[in-house]
Enzyme design. Structure first.
Site, PDB file in Angstrom:
ATOM      1  N   ALA A 155       0.824  -1.222   0.000  1.00  0.00           N
ATOM      2  CA  ALA A 155       0.000   0.000   0.000  1.00  0.00           C
ATOM      3  C   ALA A 155       0.858   1.271   0.000  1.00  0.00           C
ATOM      4  O   ALA A 155       2.011   1.250   0.422  1.00  0.00           O
ATOM      5  CB  ALA A 155      -0.911  -0.018   1.233  1.00  0.00           C
ATOM      6  N   PRO A 156       0.280   2.389  -0.439  1.00  0.00           N
ATOM      7  CA  PRO A 156       1.018   3.662  -0.499  1.00  0.00           C
ATOM      8  C   PRO A 156       0.794   4.504   0.761  1.00  0.00           C
ATOM      9  O   PRO A 156       0.029   4.129   1.642  1.00  0.00           O
ATOM     10  CB  PRO A 156       0.377   4.347  -1.698  1.00  0.00           C
ATOM     11  CG  PRO A 156      -1.054   3.935  -1.605  1.00  0.00           C
ATOM     12  CD  PRO A 156      -1.074   2.548  -1.017  1.00  0.00           C
ATOM     13  N   TRP A 157       1.440   5.679   0.791  1.00  0.00           N
ATOM     14  CA  TRP A 157       1.358   6.523   1.989  1.00  0.00           C
ATOM     15  C   TRP A 157       0.308   7.620   1.878  1.00  0.00           C
ATOM     16  O   TRP A 157       0.068   8.341   2.842  1.00  0.00           O
ATOM     17  CB  TRP A 157       2.712   7.181   2.287  1.00  0.00           C
ATOM     18  CG  TRP A 157       3.400   7.806   1.096  1.00  0.00           C
ATOM     19  CD1 TRP A 157       4.448   7.275   0.401  1.00  0.00           C
ATOM     20  CD2 TRP A 157       3.093   9.049   0.456  1.00  0.00           C
ATOM     21  NE1 TRP A 157       4.812   8.107  -0.627  1.00  0.00           N
ATOM     22  CE2 TRP A 157       3.992   9.210  -0.625  1.00  0.00           C
ATOM     23  CE3 TRP A 157       2.145  10.052   0.681  1.00  0.00           C
ATOM     24  CZ2 TRP A 157       3.970  10.318  -1.479  1.00  0.00           C
ATOM     25  CZ3 TRP A 157       2.115  11.151  -0.179  1.00  0.00           C
ATOM     26  CH2 TRP A 157       3.014  11.276  -1.231  1.00  0.00           C
ATOM     27  N   LYS A 181       1.545  -5.051   3.338  1.00  0.00           N
ATOM     28  CA  LYS A 181       2.682  -4.192   3.725  1.00  0.00           C
ATOM     29  C   LYS A 181       2.298  -2.724   3.549  1.00  0.00           C
ATOM     30  O   LYS A 181       2.079  -2.274   2.433  1.00  0.00           O
ATOM     31  CB  LYS A 181       3.907  -4.490   2.863  1.00  0.00           C
ATOM     32  CG  LYS A 181       5.136  -3.766   3.410  1.00  0.00           C
ATOM     33  CD  LYS A 181       6.198  -3.516   2.373  1.00  0.00           C
ATOM     34  CE  LYS A 181       6.176  -2.151   1.771  1.00  0.00           C
ATOM     35  NZ  LYS A 181       6.400  -1.019   2.677  1.00  0.00           N
ATOM     36  N   PRO A 182       2.241  -1.961   4.642  1.00  0.00           N
ATOM     37  CA  PRO A 182       1.979  -0.525   4.501  1.00  0.00           C
ATOM     38  C   PRO A 182       3.243   0.201   4.052  1.00  0.00           C
ATOM     39  O   PRO A 182       4.349  -0.337   4.158  1.00  0.00           O
ATOM     40  CB  PRO A 182       1.593  -0.104   5.920  1.00  0.00           C
ATOM     41  CG  PRO A 182       2.259  -1.098   6.818  1.00  0.00           C
ATOM     42  CD  PRO A 182       2.399  -2.392   6.043  1.00  0.00           C
ATOM     43  N   ALA A 183       3.079   1.430   3.579  1.00  0.00           N
ATOM     44  CA  ALA A 183       4.248   2.249   3.222  1.00  0.00           C
ATOM     45  C   ALA A 183       5.056   2.519   4.488  1.00  0.00           C
ATOM     46  O   ALA A 183       4.496   2.661   5.583  1.00  0.00           O
ATOM     47  CB  ALA A 183       3.791   3.559   2.595  1.00  0.00           C
ATOM     48  N   THR A 238       7.455   1.450  -9.417  1.00  0.00           N
ATOM     49  CA  THR A 238       7.367   0.331  -8.464  1.00  0.00           C
ATOM     50  C   THR A 238       6.540  -0.802  -9.089  1.00  0.00           C
ATOM     51  O   THR A 238       6.851  -1.980  -8.906  1.00  0.00           O
ATOM     52  CB  THR A 238       6.721   0.795  -7.135  1.00  0.00           C
ATOM     53  OG1 THR A 238       7.361   1.999  -6.722  1.00  0.00           O
ATOM     54  CG2 THR A 238       6.871  -0.242  -6.055  1.00  0.00           C
ATOM     55  N   GLU A 256      -2.411  -0.683  -9.179  1.00  0.00           N
ATOM     56  CA  GLU A 256      -3.077   0.631  -9.187  1.00  0.00           C
ATOM     57  C   GLU A 256      -1.967   1.664  -9.069  1.00  0.00           C
ATOM     58  O   GLU A 256      -1.400   1.842  -7.996  1.00  0.00           O
ATOM     59  CB  GLU A 256      -4.041   0.755  -8.003  1.00  0.00           C
ATOM     60  CG  GLU A 256      -5.190  -0.209  -8.023  1.00  0.00           C
ATOM     61  CD  GLU A 256      -6.210   0.117  -9.083  1.00  0.00           C
ATOM     62  OE1 GLU A 256      -6.157   1.215  -9.659  1.00  0.00           O
ATOM     63  OE2 GLU A 256      -7.058  -0.746  -9.349  1.00  0.00           O
ATOM     64  N   CYS A 290      -3.731  10.125  -6.695  1.00  0.00           N
ATOM     65  CA  CYS A 290      -3.459   9.640  -8.056  1.00  0.00           C
ATOM     66  C   CYS A 290      -4.464  10.168  -9.072  1.00  0.00           C
ATOM     67  O   CYS A 290      -4.194  10.169 -10.269  1.00  0.00           O
ATOM     68  CB  CYS A 290      -3.434   8.119  -8.053  1.00  0.00           C
ATOM     69  SG  CYS A 290      -4.874   7.422  -7.247  1.00  0.00           S
ATOM     70  N   GLU A 391       4.200  12.957 -13.112  1.00  0.00           N
ATOM     71  CA  GLU A 391       3.382  13.046 -11.905  1.00  0.00           C
ATOM     72  C   GLU A 391       4.135  13.859 -10.848  1.00  0.00           C
ATOM     73  O   GLU A 391       5.197  13.446 -10.387  1.00  0.00           O
ATOM     74  CB  GLU A 391       3.088  11.635 -11.382  1.00  0.00           C
ATOM     75  CG  GLU A 391       2.043  11.637 -10.299  1.00  0.00           C
ATOM     76  CD  GLU A 391       1.675  10.234  -9.825  1.00  0.00           C
ATOM     77  OE1 GLU A 391       2.563   9.384  -9.746  1.00  0.00           O
ATOM     78  OE2 GLU A 391       0.492  10.021  -9.519  1.00  0.00           O
TER      79      GLU A 391
HETATM   80  P1  NAD Z   1       5.667   3.903  -4.004  1.00  0.00           P
HETATM   81  O1  NAD Z   1       5.570   3.104  -5.251  1.00  0.00           O
HETATM   82  O2  NAD Z   1       6.935   4.574  -3.697  1.00  0.00           O
HETATM   83  O3  NAD Z   1       5.351   2.997  -2.745  1.00  0.00           O
HETATM   84  C1  NAD Z   1       4.161   2.218  -2.700  1.00  0.00           C
HETATM   85  C2  NAD Z   1       4.433   0.990  -1.872  1.00  0.00           C
HETATM   86  O4  NAD Z   1       5.367   0.181  -2.585  1.00  0.00           O
HETATM   87  C3  NAD Z   1       5.060   1.284  -0.508  1.00  0.00           C
HETATM   88  O5  NAD Z   1       4.518   0.400   0.455  1.00  0.00           O
HETATM   89  C4  NAD Z   1       6.530   1.005  -0.752  1.00  0.00           C
HETATM   90  O6  NAD Z   1       7.214   0.651   0.429  1.00  0.00           O
HETATM   91  C5  NAD Z   1       6.453  -0.146  -1.726  1.00  0.00           C
HETATM   92  N1  NAD Z   1       7.654  -0.309  -2.544  1.00  0.00           N
HETATM   93  C6  NAD Z   1       8.526   0.635  -2.919  1.00  0.00           C
HETATM   94  N2  NAD Z   1       9.521   0.093  -3.669  1.00  0.00           N
HETATM   95  C7  NAD Z   1       9.247  -1.224  -3.754  1.00  0.00           C
HETATM   96  C8  NAD Z   1       9.893  -2.318  -4.398  1.00  0.00           C
HETATM   97  N3  NAD Z   1      11.021  -2.157  -5.081  1.00  0.00           N
HETATM   98  N4  NAD Z   1       9.323  -3.539  -4.314  1.00  0.00           N
HETATM   99  C9  NAD Z   1       8.176  -3.707  -3.639  1.00  0.00           C
HETATM  100  N5  NAD Z   1       7.527  -2.719  -2.991  1.00  0.00           N
HETATM  101  C10 NAD Z   1       8.056  -1.482  -3.051  1.00  0.00           C
HETATM  102  O7  NAD Z   1       4.434   4.892  -4.045  1.00  0.00           O
HETATM  103  P2  NAD Z   1       4.047   5.967  -2.944  1.00  0.00           P
HETATM  104  O8  NAD Z   1       5.030   7.068  -3.110  1.00  0.00           O
HETATM  105  O9  NAD Z   1       3.872   5.340  -1.610  1.00  0.00           O
HETATM  106  O10 NAD Z   1       2.593   6.394  -3.407  1.00  0.00           O
HETATM  107  C11 NAD Z   1       2.416   7.344  -4.363  1.00  0.00           C
HETATM  108  C12 NAD Z   1       2.137   6.707  -5.701  1.00  0.00           C
HETATM  109  O11 NAD Z   1       1.009   5.860  -5.584  1.00  0.00           O
HETATM  110  C13 NAD Z   1       1.801   7.716  -6.745  1.00  0.00           C
HETATM  111  O12 NAD Z   1       2.409   7.379  -7.960  1.00  0.00           O
HETATM  112  C14 NAD Z   1       0.293   7.607  -6.841  1.00  0.00           C
HETATM  113  O13 NAD Z   1      -0.239   8.058  -8.042  1.00  0.00           O
HETATM  114  C15 NAD Z   1       0.088   6.163  -6.621  1.00  0.00           C
HETATM  115  N6  NAD Z   1      -1.283   5.875  -6.178  1.00  0.00           N
HETATM  116  C16 NAD Z   1      -2.122   5.256  -7.059  1.00  0.00           C
HETATM  117  C17 NAD Z   1      -3.440   4.994  -6.691  1.00  0.00           C
HETATM  118  C18 NAD Z   1      -4.376   4.322  -7.660  1.00  0.00           C
HETATM  119  O14 NAD Z   1      -5.459   3.932  -7.237  1.00  0.00           O
HETATM  120  N7  NAD Z   1      -4.017   4.157  -8.914  1.00  0.00           N
HETATM  121  C19 NAD Z   1      -3.892   5.345  -5.423  1.00  0.00           C
HETATM  122  C20 NAD Z   1      -2.999   5.964  -4.560  1.00  0.00           C
HETATM  123  C21 NAD Z   1      -1.689   6.216  -4.943  1.00  0.00           C
END
Ligand code: NAD
Length: 505
Positions: A155-157, A181-183, A238, A256, A290, A391
């Site tokens: 999940a994202p933050w 796994k949360p952010a 990611t 997503e 997003c 973005e």
């Molecule tokens: P991120 O990709 O940096 O992190 C998301 C999750 O992935 C976190 O839990 C992180 O720890 C994990 N992660 C990071 N690197 C990884 C790897 N190499 N392998 C496995 N897991 C890994 O994204 P973010 O910065 O937390 O969130 C913002 C992004 O999420 C933006 O691009 C946003 O547009 C997107 N988002 C999309 C939606 C949607 O519904 N499409 C909704 C919310 C956010």
């Protein structure tokens, strides 16, 4: 000076709160005050193995997916009730770790999260499939929709608890066992979610939360050979990594990802409605959304009127202490995000764009180190500039004039993303044409940002694939099985001669 640690939030594996096998902890800091607001274990591959084994054991003995359906529904509804009952405290914790306005968390995220859970609790009772029938004349065929098994979710933050619910709601209701796994910036409410799920009656091992970094915990989950589906909400980059890691055991992938939503204003639009929609659409959660409106394509005839009104509305937004009732906009997720967002704005300025408003870090009394960024509008930027193409994920709206609806649609589609778009017009023909032409998973007419549990949310192109919310999401967490039953009881079949023996007659 030693930092006083607020509270420890251990991981949740197999129905119990546990530390990490690493023995180390990660600090979670408030982006508004920089204070430590909690600590979570730095998860390891061994922790992922432990959580996946617990999930597998729970799936194998069917303690959740074979539970009486009425009881499963009651447990999920109970969890929704617990979220509602704890919404004030949960929203407080969410605000502490994200820095975003408390009113957004309490009045929007949490109400929506529990509704989403209740939707999926109901969904279990309305499985759909083809009618059972004798398609061959001699056999009855039926379709069963079954859970997939062990589901990994990352999940994202930006909306930590809400996005977690979008993931676990359909996965659990479909009967899967989950490792979530949360952010690493925002794990606290997700740990609380696992505890509440346990309290609501989700059996041990069915919902596990492993905290830690994406590189360690997220990667281990995506690559794990005993995980049957991996789902990510996060950045497109990611998503690419996770898809590659998932190839090892060909697990299913649900992504997503990022977005770059266009916001089209035609000459006949209600300008007041469009300006308000653009302000809410661009500034929701500090633009860390997003689906946020990021690129406004505005008919030249109404360009000045739209820009003037939107500028006034942006300037009316109150940036401040996230817990202050009068605050509209709190912080971004952290200092690195502010530097990133400001970099986009300053490079656009250097390239000749006009910063109409914002473009700086505001000072907020009592929060000298807070990760605040002013609501920002950038005009006179080129379609191929990075601020229009990439973005930004901050409170920044680029505004571009267009000379025709066709030009607006063409420029709106000129992106690698395909998550959300909106068009503002009173002309039903133009609106319907735009709905057809816009290459995005969600197109809105005369609004931006509206979502509902009953309808799907998900991207096209590099915004990913697979849907959240709605029956479509539920289906993603099931697999379809064809069961065929021979009805005649005759040992000899008319077609057997094609394999052995001769045809009769
Ligand atoms: P991120 O990709 O940096 O992190 C998301 C999750 O992935 C976190 O839990 C992180 O720890 C994990 N992660 C990071 N690197 C990884 C790897 N190499 N392998 C496995 N897991 C890994 O994204 P973010 O910065 O937390 O969130 C913002 C992004 O999420 C933006 O691009 C946003 O547009 C997107 N988002 C999309 C939606 C949607 O519904 N499409 C909704 C919310 C956010």
């Amino acid at each position: 000076m030693a930092v006083e640690v607020a509270t420890d939030y251990p991981m949740f594996i197999d129905g119990a709160s546990v530390p990490s096998s690493s023995g180390t902890w990660l600090e979670v800091r408030s982006p508004a005050t920089r204070e430590v607001v909690g600590r979570v274990p730095a998860g390891t591959e061994a922790d992922v193995d432990r959580a996946v084994a617990a999930a597998r054991a729970s799936f194998r003995d069917g303690r959740w997916h074979r539970m009486l359906m009425a009881d499963r529904v009651a447990v999920l509804n109970r969890l929704a009730d617990l979220i509602d009952e704890g919404a004030d405290d949960l929203a407080r914790l969410e605000t502490l770790q994200t820095g975003t306005a408390y009113k957004l968390r309490r009045d929007s995220d949490f109400a929506f999260a529990s509704d989403n859970l209740r939707f999926f609790a109901t969904q279990i009772r309305h499985l759909e499939g083809k009618a059972a029938a004798e398609y061959t004349g001699s056999h009855t065929s039926m379709v069963r929709r079954e859970p997939i098994g062990v589901v990994g979710q990352v999940a994202p933050w930006n909306y930590p608890m809400w996005m977690a619910i979008w993931k676990v709601g359909p996965a659990l209701s479909a009967g899967n066992s989950v490792v979530l796994k949360p952010a690493s910036a925002t794990p606290l409410t997700t740990v609380r979610l696992a505890e509440l799920a346990h309290e609501a009656g989700i059996p041990a091992g069915v919902l596990n939360v492993v905290t830690g970094s994406g590189e360690v915990v997220g990667s281990a989950l995506a690559a794990h050979h005993d995980v049957d589906l991996i789902s990510l909400t996060g950045d497109s980059e990611t998503g690419r990594k996770i898809q590659t890691l998932a190839a090892g055991n060909l697990k299913r992938v649900h992504l997503e990802l990022g977005g770059k939503a266009p916001f089209i204003v035609l000459a006949d639009a209600d300008i007041e409605a469009a300006a308000r929609g653009a302000t809410a659409g661009a500034l929701i959660n500090g633009g860390q959304d997003c689906t946020a409106a990021t690129r406004a394509y505005v008919a030249r005839e109404v360009y000045d009127a739209f820009l003037d009104r939107t500028k006034a509305l942006f300037e009316s937004v109150r940036v401040g202490d996230p817990f202050d009732a009068s605050t509209d906009l709190g912080t971004l997720i952290g200092d690195a995000q502010v530097v990133r967002v400001d970099g986009f704005v300053q490079r656009a300025r250097e390239a000749g764009a006009t910063v109409v408003t914002g473009g700086f870090r505001p000072q907020v009394a009592g929060h000298p180190d807070g990760a605040f960024y002013a609501p920002t509008i950038v005009a006179d930027c080129a379609q191929d500039s990075e601020i229009v193409q990439k973005e930004v994920f901050g409170p920044v709206l680029a505004v571009l004039p267009v000379d025709s609806p066709e030009e607006a649609l063409e420029k709106a589609n000129d992106t690698t993303y395909g998550l959300a778009a909106s068009i503002w017009t009173r002309d039903v023909f133009r609106a319907m044409e735009a709905a057809r032409v816009l290459n995005f998973g969600h197109v809105q007419v005369n609004d931006h940002l509206m979502v509902t549990s009953e309808m799907p949310h998900g991207g096209f192109k590099q915004s990913g694939f697979g849907k959240d919310m709605s029956s479509y999401s539920f289906e993603e967490y099931t697999q379809v099985k064809h069961v065929m039953v021979e009805l005649t009881g005759e040992p000899e079949k008319g077609w057997h001669y094609t394999i052995f023996g001769d045809a009769k007659g």
